[in-house]
Design an enzyme around this catalytic site. Structure first.
Site, mmCIF file in Angstrom:
data_model
loop_
_atom_site.group_PDB
_atom_site.id
_atom_site.type_symbol
_atom_site.label_atom_id
_atom_site.label_comp_id
_atom_site.label_asym_id
_atom_site.label_seq_id
_atom_site.Cartn_x
_atom_site.Cartn_y
_atom_site.Cartn_z
ATOM 1 N N HIS A 101 15.614 -3.536 -13.315
ATOM 2 C CA HIS A 101 16.730 -4.370 -12.843
ATOM 3 C C HIS A 101 17.919 -4.369 -13.807
ATOM 4 O O HIS A 101 18.962 -4.947 -13.494
ATOM 5 C CB HIS A 101 16.269 -5.811 -12.608
ATOM 6 C CG HIS A 101 15.210 -5.948 -11.558
ATOM 7 N ND1 HIS A 101 15.373 -5.458 -10.278
ATOM 8 C CD2 HIS A 101 13.968 -6.511 -11.582
ATOM 9 C CE1 HIS A 101 14.272 -5.708 -9.578
ATOM 10 N NE2 HIS A 101 13.407 -6.344 -10.345
ATOM 11 N N ASP A 126 7.663 -0.224 -7.613
ATOM 12 C CA ASP A 126 7.608 -1.675 -7.812
ATOM 13 C C ASP A 126 7.937 -2.354 -6.476
ATOM 14 O O ASP A 126 8.660 -1.794 -5.646
ATOM 15 C CB ASP A 126 8.640 -2.057 -8.883
ATOM 16 C CG ASP A 126 8.596 -3.529 -9.284
ATOM 17 O OD1 ASP A 126 8.018 -3.828 -10.350
ATOM 18 O OD2 ASP A 126 9.147 -4.367 -8.548
ATOM 19 N N HIS A 155 9.868 -4.699 -5.930
ATOM 20 C CA HIS A 155 11.290 -5.039 -5.841
ATOM 21 C C HIS A 155 12.148 -3.782 -5.975
ATOM 22 O O HIS A 155 11.758 -2.830 -6.663
ATOM 23 C CB HIS A 155 11.669 -6.016 -6.959
ATOM 24 C CG HIS A 155 10.828 -7.264 -6.962
ATOM 25 N ND1 HIS A 155 9.728 -7.410 -7.776
ATOM 26 C CD2 HIS A 155 10.919 -8.396 -6.228
ATOM 27 C CE1 HIS A 155 9.179 -8.600 -7.550
ATOM 28 N NE2 HIS A 155 9.878 -9.225 -6.616
ATOM 29 N N ASP A 172 3.369 -4.876 -8.486
ATOM 30 C CA ASP A 172 3.502 -6.181 -7.832
ATOM 31 C C ASP A 172 3.550 -6.096 -6.314
ATOM 32 O O ASP A 172 3.648 -7.123 -5.642
ATOM 33 C CB ASP A 172 4.706 -6.962 -8.382
ATOM 34 C CG ASP A 172 5.958 -6.126 -8.523
ATOM 35 O OD1 ASP A 172 5.959 -4.956 -8.100
ATOM 36 O OD2 ASP A 172 6.956 -6.653 -9.054
HETATM 37 C C1 SP5 Z 1 10.374 -6.328 -12.908
HETATM 38 C C2 SP5 Z 1 10.194 -7.267 -11.775
HETATM 39 O O1 SP5 Z 1 9.226 -7.156 -11.026
HETATM 40 N N1 SP5 Z 1 11.082 -8.217 -11.654
HETATM 41 C C3 SP5 Z 1 10.947 -9.147 -10.598
HETATM 42 C C4 SP5 Z 1 12.068 -10.096 -10.634
HETATM 43 C C5 SP5 Z 1 12.006 -11.022 -9.475
HETATM 44 N N2 SP5 Z 1 11.799 -12.328 -9.907
HETATM 45 C C6 SP5 Z 1 12.147 -13.239 -8.900
HETATM 46 C C7 SP5 Z 1 11.514 -14.556 -9.176
HETATM 47 C C8 SP5 Z 1 11.609 -15.393 -7.989
HETATM 48 C C9 SP5 Z 1 10.867 -16.641 -8.040
HETATM 49 N N3 SP5 Z 1 9.637 -16.707 -8.728
HETATM 50 C C10 SP5 Z 1 9.052 -17.970 -8.509
HETATM 51 C C11 SP5 Z 1 7.659 -18.043 -8.952
HETATM 52 C C12 SP5 Z 1 6.887 -18.969 -8.104
HETATM 53 N N4 SP5 Z 1 5.575 -18.432 -7.881
HETATM 54 ZN ZN ZN Z 2 8.924 -6.215 -9.255
#
Ligand code: SP5
Ligand code: ZN
Length: 347
Positions: free
Chosen positions: A165, A201, A203, A291
């Site tokens: 990212h 990944d 994302h 993920d």
């Molecule tokens: C490297 C990678 O996989 N980065 C991912 C970034 C996305 N993160 C977004 C987080 C959004 C909300 N997370 C809340 C956790 C509640 N379980």
């Molecule tokens: Zn990710």
């Protein structure tokens, strides 16, 4: 594999997500969870110092200066007394909504400057962050040099924090320096005519895409959960983004709907592999986020462990010099087997 214990030293401590301080997901324990799945992989020496030097070829020096110095400035500023916490967190962002066509200044106050480079509130800088960022870049650099020098055909860099990212001049999504871009740049520097980056990944790797957006010598292809369905990075990662200028048609995005499992996901991985093969790439970088797995808390995709193994076989079948770079993956109990299962598919 290439790994450094310094990758544990980054502790973001938490993420501010939609106004709420949540438990961080990109935690140091991920390193040990991954290591536990890699028994038997030979560990090679990580050369310290080359990573950030290579990162300077794909990032703005201002971003690197900020990452290097911001936490020290926060600590020596009034913030500990004033706000009572020691992590660098932006709160104001100079988006076009704020600055329009006017010139943008880079503020010297670090709580303001953080918003110039940090593009979300989830990606904090703490006391050990820079050491880990450097170490992660060193892992990617060393792995890519090892492959480029013909010492082996496939190398895995256990990078933490992850990188896909991170854009030319920005950090976010738990990423600071783009380790996959460091690897791709290194392979190019060693004369690999064209490098394909395949990002599996969950994302979209908006940073890698942005870095190579206008270039024909590095391809970027990704399968990920549809950002339009409400998933990070929200603004980027749609199928109509294909690159520009010399990089026209050198970007390929295959977004999947929420709940997609092995069938559509593996079909997309196969398409990405075919695309890299058809483009005549001389080397491959895999942004290996796990993920997309069914029990991962950060994505709604439903890929199985067997699916991650099968994806490894599809990418290994390209027969290219390959550098795998660790990205996301947050379900600690299965993390090691997911990464290990994927890596063991490469001969
Ligand atoms: C490297 C990678 O996989 N980065 C991912 C970034 C996305 N993160 C977004 C987080 C959004 C909300 N997370 C809340 C956790 C509640 N379980
Ligand atoms: Zn990710």
């Amino acid at each position: 594999m290439f790994w450094s214990p310094q990758t544990r030293s980054h502790d973001p401590r938490g993420e501010v997500w939609v106004g709420v301080a949540t438990q961080g997901t990109e935690v140091g324990d991920r390193v040990d969870a991954i290591l536990s799945g890699l028994n038997g992989l030979p560990l090679h020496e990580v050369v310290a110092g080359g990573g950030i030097a290579a990162a300077a070829a794909v990032h703005s020096p201002l971003l690197l200066d900020h990452l290097r110095s911001a936490h020290d400035q926060w600590r020596s500023g009034p913030y500990l007394d004033l706000v009572g916490q020691d992590r660098v967190v932006p709160y104001l962002f100079p988006t076009p909504a704020m600055t329009g066509q006017m010139p943008q200044h880079v503020p010297s106050a670090v709580h303001a400057r953080a918003g110039t480079f940090g593009y979300d509130t989830m990606t904090l800088l703490g006391p050990g962050s820079w050491a880990a960022i450097e170490a992660a870049a060193d892992c990617a650099r060393s792995a890519a040099e090892w492959v480029a020098n013909g010492q082996g055909r496939v190398a895995y860099a256990l990078c933490r924090p992850p990188g896909h990212h991170a854009t030319t001049a920005g950090y976010g999504g738990s990423c600071y320096v783009n380790n996959a871009a460091v690897a791709a740049h290194t392979l190019r520097e060693h004369g690999m005519a064209r490098v394909g980056v395949v990002d599996i990944d969950a994302h979209h790797g908006n940073g890698t895409q942005e870095i190579f957006w206008s270039r024909a010598d590095v391809l970027y292809g990704s399968v990920h959960v549809d950002p339009g369905a409400g998933w990070f990075p929200h603004y980027v990662g749609f199928a109509d983004e294909t690159g520009s200028g010399e990089g026209a048609d050198c970007t390929l995005n295959l977004p999947l709907g929420e709940g997609a499992g092995d069938g559509p996901w593996l079909a997309a991985v196969e398409r990405l592999a075919d695309w890299v093969r058809g483009a005549g790439c001389a080397a491959l970088v895999v942004s290996l986020g796990v993920d997309a797995a069914a029990d991962d808390p950060e994505s709604p995709l439903q890929v199985t462990q067997a699916g991650y193994g099968r994806a490894g076989a599809l990418l290994a079948a390209l027969g290219l010099p390959t550098v795998l770079v660790q990205e996301g993956g947050y379900h600690l109990p299965t993390l090691g087997d997911l990464v290990g299962g994927h890596l063991r598919a490469y001969p």
